[in-house]
Scaffold this active site. Sequence first.
Site, PDB file in Angstrom:
ATOM      1  N   PRO A  90       9.342  -8.422  -1.517  1.00 22.63           N
ATOM      2  CA  PRO A  90       8.552  -7.346  -2.142  1.00 22.63           C
ATOM      3  C   PRO A  90       7.072  -7.465  -1.800  1.00 22.63           C
ATOM      4  CG  PRO A  90       9.235  -8.965  -3.775  1.00 22.63           C
ATOM      5  CD  PRO A  90       9.904  -9.354  -2.496  1.00 22.63           C
ATOM      6  N   GLU A 118      14.060 -16.898  -7.172  1.00 20.39           N
ATOM      7  CA  GLU A 118      12.616 -16.603  -7.253  1.00 20.39           C
ATOM      8  C   GLU A 118      12.036 -16.270  -5.884  1.00 20.39           C
ATOM      9  OE1 GLU A 118      10.323 -16.011  -9.617  1.00 20.39           O
ATOM     10  OE2 GLU A 118      12.112 -16.087 -10.869  1.00 20.39           O
ATOM     11  N   ARG A 156      20.954   4.754  12.773  1.00 19.88           N
ATOM     12  CA  ARG A 156      21.044   6.206  12.983  1.00 19.88           C
ATOM     13  C   ARG A 156      20.049   6.719  14.024  1.00 19.88           C
ATOM     14  NH1 ARG A 156      21.757   9.411   9.048  1.00 19.88           N
ATOM     15  NH2 ARG A 156      20.228  10.978   9.513  1.00 19.88           N
ATOM     16  N   ASP A 171      15.172  15.071  10.736  1.00 17.88           N
ATOM     17  CA  ASP A 171      15.079  14.423   9.433  1.00 17.88           C
ATOM     18  C   ASP A 171      13.625  14.284   8.980  1.00 17.88           C
ATOM     19  OD1 ASP A 171      17.762  14.048   8.916  1.00 17.88           O
ATOM     20  OD2 ASP A 171      17.835  12.074   9.875  1.00 17.88           O
TER      21      ASP A 171
HETATM   22  N1  SAM Z   1       9.552 -13.785  -7.144  1.00 16.07           N
HETATM   23  C1  SAM Z   1       9.554 -12.811  -6.075  1.00 16.07           C
HETATM   24  C2  SAM Z   1       8.266 -11.985  -6.167  1.00 16.07           C
HETATM   25  O1  SAM Z   1       7.881 -11.631  -7.278  1.00 16.07           O
HETATM   26  O2  SAM Z   1       7.680 -11.676  -5.102  1.00 16.07           O
HETATM   27  C3  SAM Z   1      10.749 -11.878  -6.177  1.00 16.07           C
HETATM   28  C4  SAM Z   1      12.064 -12.516  -5.876  1.00 16.07           C
HETATM   29  S1  SAM Z   1      13.408 -11.377  -5.874  1.00 16.07           S
HETATM   30  C5  SAM Z   1      14.043 -11.545  -7.477  1.00 16.07           C
HETATM   31  C6  SAM Z   1      14.622 -12.169  -4.868  1.00 16.07           C
HETATM   32  C7  SAM Z   1      14.686 -11.619  -3.452  1.00 16.07           C
HETATM   33  O3  SAM Z   1      15.010 -10.254  -3.473  1.00 16.07           O
HETATM   34  C8  SAM Z   1      13.420 -11.722  -2.620  1.00 16.07           C
HETATM   35  O4  SAM Z   1      13.269 -13.001  -2.045  1.00 16.07           O
HETATM   36  C9  SAM Z   1      13.668 -10.653  -1.570  1.00 16.07           C
HETATM   37  O5  SAM Z   1      14.428 -11.115  -0.492  1.00 16.07           O
HETATM   38  C10 SAM Z   1      14.454  -9.622  -2.338  1.00 16.07           C
HETATM   39  N2  SAM Z   1      13.613  -8.503  -2.819  1.00 16.07           N
HETATM   40  C11 SAM Z   1      13.321  -8.178  -4.084  1.00 16.07           C
HETATM   41  N3  SAM Z   1      12.571  -7.076  -4.158  1.00 16.07           N
HETATM   42  C12 SAM Z   1      12.393  -6.659  -2.894  1.00 16.07           C
HETATM   43  C13 SAM Z   1      11.690  -5.571  -2.295  1.00 16.07           C
HETATM   44  N4  SAM Z   1      11.024  -4.694  -3.009  1.00 16.07           N
HETATM   45  N5  SAM Z   1      11.728  -5.464  -0.946  1.00 16.07           N
HETATM   46  C14 SAM Z   1      12.402  -6.355  -0.187  1.00 16.07           C
HETATM   47  N6  SAM Z   1      13.078  -7.406  -0.700  1.00 16.07           N
HETATM   48  C15 SAM Z   1      13.071  -7.567  -2.019  1.00 16.07           C
END
Ligand code: SAM
Length: 248
Positions: A90, A118, A156, A171
């Site tokens: 994220p 995490e 795609r 698209d």
């Molecule tokens: N503690 C992290 C933070 O706040 O940045 C979030 C961990 S999340 C619960 C677990 C995993 O979900 C991340 O390591 C990532 O691979 C994925 N993930 C969660 N949200 C995401 C997003 N918006 N985009 C991409 N991957 C995401």
Amino acid sequence: MRFDVISLFPEMVTKAASYGVTGKAIENKLVALSVWNPRDYTHDKHRSVDDRSYGGGPGMVMKYQPLADAVDDVKNNLKIKNCKVICLSPQGKPINQSLLSATITEVDQLILVAGRYEGIDERFIETVCDDEWSLGDYIISGGELGVLVIIDAITRLIPGVLGDENSAKQDSYSDGILDCPHYTRPEQLVQAGSVPKVLLSGNHAEIARWRMKQALGRTWHRRADLLKYKKLTAMQDALLEEFKFEVK
Ligand code: SAM
């Protein structure tokens, strides 16, 4: 294009990708997909892929070694030169159509790493990954859904994948604006009105003009930010002005 996914839930990726457009593309060998489980690269009896966070606090962190060994194995097995390792996070670059279409021209293999818990030991991200990509400003429980979004959106765009090549070109976002509205049979619905007349006219030039006007109009209405980066032709400018005048 090859996708190699590093995930603790391989079936979540392979099963979902086996449907629809991605499923057909895999079947027709237009793309390849393999999933590698970091648990297969552990050496302790519990096959642990995560551990507590240094400094304390809630939640577990994915360990460096099983992930790094999985990526090494993918690279050593396949030896594809144009390869990028992308970690789903994220905190990464927000994915969009231009990032994904540029990727097709730049690489032949994407190694996509799905985090859980995490997140992942920062040293893996810093030393093994080429980039971090995000789905948007919200948190989901794991990277697998993000991996699937990336695989679908890229697949795609690959020539031969969609029945009609023009369908991806029309698209939303492919040309920097939103798509026009679409309608199908029946021509009239008592509860929801009728199809715009021009679409029934058979006049292809008029239909194209109407569609462009609607696409520009709804981009202006819904996503005016996109128009800041889009250089409109004189004709498009005129169509957008016409749209604005009509909705007044
Ligand atoms: N503690 C992290 C933070 O706040 O940045 C979030 C961990 S999340 C619960 C677990 C995993 O979900 C991340 O390591 C990532 O691979 C994925 N993930 C969660 N949200 C995401 C997003 N918006 N985009 C991409 N991957 C995401």
